[in-house]
Design an enzyme around this catalytic site. Structure first.
Site, PDB file in Angstrom:
ATOM      1  N   GLU A 193       0.828  -1.212   0.000  1.00 44.70           N
ATOM      2  CA  GLU A 193       0.000   0.000   0.000  1.00 44.70           C
ATOM      3  C   GLU A 193       0.861   1.260   0.000  1.00 44.70           C
ATOM      4  O   GLU A 193       0.758   2.119   0.889  1.00 44.70           O
ATOM      5  CB  GLU A 193      -0.977  -0.022   1.181  1.00 44.70           C
ATOM      6  CG  GLU A 193      -1.990  -1.154   1.050  1.00 44.70           C
ATOM      7  CD  GLU A 193      -3.096  -1.130   2.107  1.00 44.70           C
ATOM      8  OE1 GLU A 193      -3.019  -0.307   3.042  1.00 44.70           O
ATOM      9  OE2 GLU A 193      -4.032  -1.935   1.991  1.00 44.70           O
ATOM     10  N   GLU A 318      -5.080  -8.659  -0.679  1.00 47.53           N
ATOM     11  CA  GLU A 318      -5.879  -8.372   0.521  1.00 47.53           C
ATOM     12  C   GLU A 318      -7.339  -8.267   0.110  1.00 47.53           C
ATOM     13  O   GLU A 318      -7.691  -7.447  -0.740  1.00 47.53           O
ATOM     14  CB  GLU A 318      -5.429  -7.080   1.219  1.00 47.53           C
ATOM     15  CG  GLU A 318      -4.074  -7.184   1.903  1.00 47.53           C
ATOM     16  CD  GLU A 318      -3.746  -5.976   2.766  1.00 47.53           C
ATOM     17  OE1 GLU A 318      -4.690  -5.330   3.283  1.00 47.53           O
ATOM     18  OE2 GLU A 318      -2.541  -5.682   2.936  1.00 47.53           O
TER      19      GLU A 318
END
Length: 513
Positions: A193, A318
């Site tokens: 991220e 994810e």
């Protein structure tokens, strides 16, 4: 009365073909393999995932373990056929310095987990512990490298430490720490991220940084090059995907990540309860889950522009349901219960991954133990298998099988005049020639009668398993570990090339032909 009469007609086995749920499975058109790595998992240094989840310490005499790793966890995950495990994060990855977690445990420096609860960790679970645990599990490790607060040299050294066999500074250090042979880790994430907790970077900045890091990770595992995965987009950030695909050469990237959670709202305390949710909250959660199909299609379309041969995999590393933590638990530990809502969410999402298996070749449910949509919950020496666990165990028959294209015409699941398809279906043929069909009914109150046209499939027998419960809020507890578990399914019948199935409300079924 009219609506009740029609529902009864649809439930009648003699009139199943009148159902609006019509499915066609085109067996002759199957050509893409459903990678087993779609069934990957995620173990972050977060809450009770690692410590008190996977790892209880070498000195623990109350819980059976090997080198501190719970043996009941190992047995459960091996039965589920876990293909890969991502570690050490997540947000934690870009604060983790791997050299702090090697060598004598008493001499390892402590670290404060600033992301998740502000707890102090002693680094007793590090590289050797994780990679040896993966060998115990029979699963492939997926290491997430530190780009946010690390260096190119640090990540390059980690690759050499775990993969290089011959005489080198890092392989010599590994051997000094008790491991002679390399682990041969193939899967590597280059940051996590990067647009957020990995550094709040802009896509063009990260693209250049990725090029630098991946250049110095160009090592091989046997005859194969390591599999480098770029930190990809959140949800519908198509600009991020476009920028990376445009600016990173295919020779430097084997995979591109994407994250998507089924969440009501990202506001603090606004994610809703994991067990007590309204019809509207349930609908929105399922709406977010089914949005995965659109997200994959649009990200894949961008990737197709720059990589028409689909050499670069889309890695959904994810995904899952995200709710408020259980009352009375640490808010930074993300501990939540797991209901039949999560079971149908998992089943429908996996069906979407199967559909897109030509591009989606790895995914990681968040997370394996005691965090978010966990497959396992622990409490002392007790272990609980969640409804999500059972879905992934039932679905593992699809791993490395050939995806069979499926056309679905579904009835609607309606709440407040909004609607979603009630039925989700996918199918595959394994190497032994057996066909497996997974079906999900997300409607919590209505059964679904389905007529399936088996094009090119000759049925010599039919068996099935089902996961369901009387209420969508139902879940397993430490007082009732098996309230929800798979049982034999007898609600399907095959005659020639026609299959009829009646799915109970909020259910997941896997058939074998």
């Amino acid at each position: 009365m009219k609506k009740q009469f029609i529902t009864l007609l649809f439930a009648s086995s003699s009139l199943l073909t009148l159902a609006q749920n019509k499915v066609t499975i085109n067996a002759s058109e199957g050509k893409h393999v459903i990678s087993r790595h779609i069934y990957g998992h995620f173990a972050e240094h977060l809450g009770r995932s690692i410590y008190d989840g996977f790892y209880v310490g070498e000195t623990n005499t109350k819980i059976p373990n090997k080198n501190g790793v719970r043996l009941d966890v190992v047995a459960a995950l091996k039965k589920m056929k876990i293909p890969n495990l991502r570690w050490p994060g997540g947000c934690f990855a870009d604060t983790y310095h791997w050299k702090d977690g090697i060598g004598p445990k008493a001499k390892r420096p402590k670290i404060v987990n600033t992301w998740w609860g502000g707890v102090t960790e002693d680094n007793s679970f590090g590289t050797h512990d994780f990679l040896n645990m993966c060998e115990l599990l029979g699963t492939e490790p997926y290491l997430a490298g530190n780009v946010g607060s690390g260096t190119v040299q640090e990540l390059s050294d980690w690759v050499q430490y775990v993969n290089f066999e011959k005489n080198s500074p890092m392989s010599n250090l590994r051997q000094q720490n008790g491991r002679q042979a390399p682990w041969n880790v193939r899967y590597w994430g280059v940051a996590n991220e990067a647009w957020g907790c990995g550094g709040n970077m802009k896509p063009d900045f990260y693209a250049n940084l990725y090029r630098q890091y991946s250049t110095f990770m160009n090592n091989r595992v046997g005859k194969e090059r390591i599999f480098r995965i770029a930190s990809g987009a959140s949800d519908n950030d198509y600009v991020w995907t476009e920028t990376l695909m445009k600016n990173i050469p295919g020779s430097l990237m084997e995979g591109l990540a994407m994250h998507h959670y089924s969440v009501l709202s990202w506001g603090e305390g606004k994610k809703g309860s994991a067990t007590e949710f309204t019809d509207q909250e349930y609908f929105k959660t399922m709406q977010q889950a089914l949005l995965m199909d659109e997200l994959i299609e649009k990200h894949s379309a961008i990737m197709d522009k720059y990589d028409p041969e689909k050499k670069i995999a889309l890695i959904v590393d994810e995904w899952g349901g995200w709710y408020n933590v259980e009352p009375g638990t640490n808010p930074g530990f993300l501990y939540q219960q797991n209901t039949m809502r999560d079971a149908v969410l998992a089943g429908a999402t996996l069906n979407i991954f199967h559909k897109h298996c030509e591009r989606v070749r790895m995914a990681n449910l968040a997370q394996a133990i005691n965090v978010l949509q966990a497959v396992i919950l622990t409490k002392g020496d007790k272990l609980l298998l969640t409804p999500t666990y059972h879905v992934l165990e039932m679905y593992n028959v699809h791993q490395d099988a050939t995806m069979l294209p499926v056309e679905v015409k579904s009835d609607d699941f309606v709440v407040d005049k909004e609607k979603l398809p009630a039925v989700s279906v996918s199918a595959s043929r394994d190497k032994a020639g057996k066909v497996h069909i997974s079906l999900v009914n997300i409607d919590p109150t209505k059964p679904q009668a389905i007529s399936v046209d088996l094009k090119g499939i000759k049925a010599a027998g039919l068996t099935g398993r089902i996961l369901t419960s009387a209420n969508v809020h139902d879940h397993n507890t430490f007082e009732n570990l098996t309230k929800i578990k798979p049982v034999v399914f007898n609600g399907a019948k095959v005659e020639g090339d026609k299959l009829t199935v009646t799915l109970p409300p909020v259910s997941v079924v896997v058939l074998e032909i």
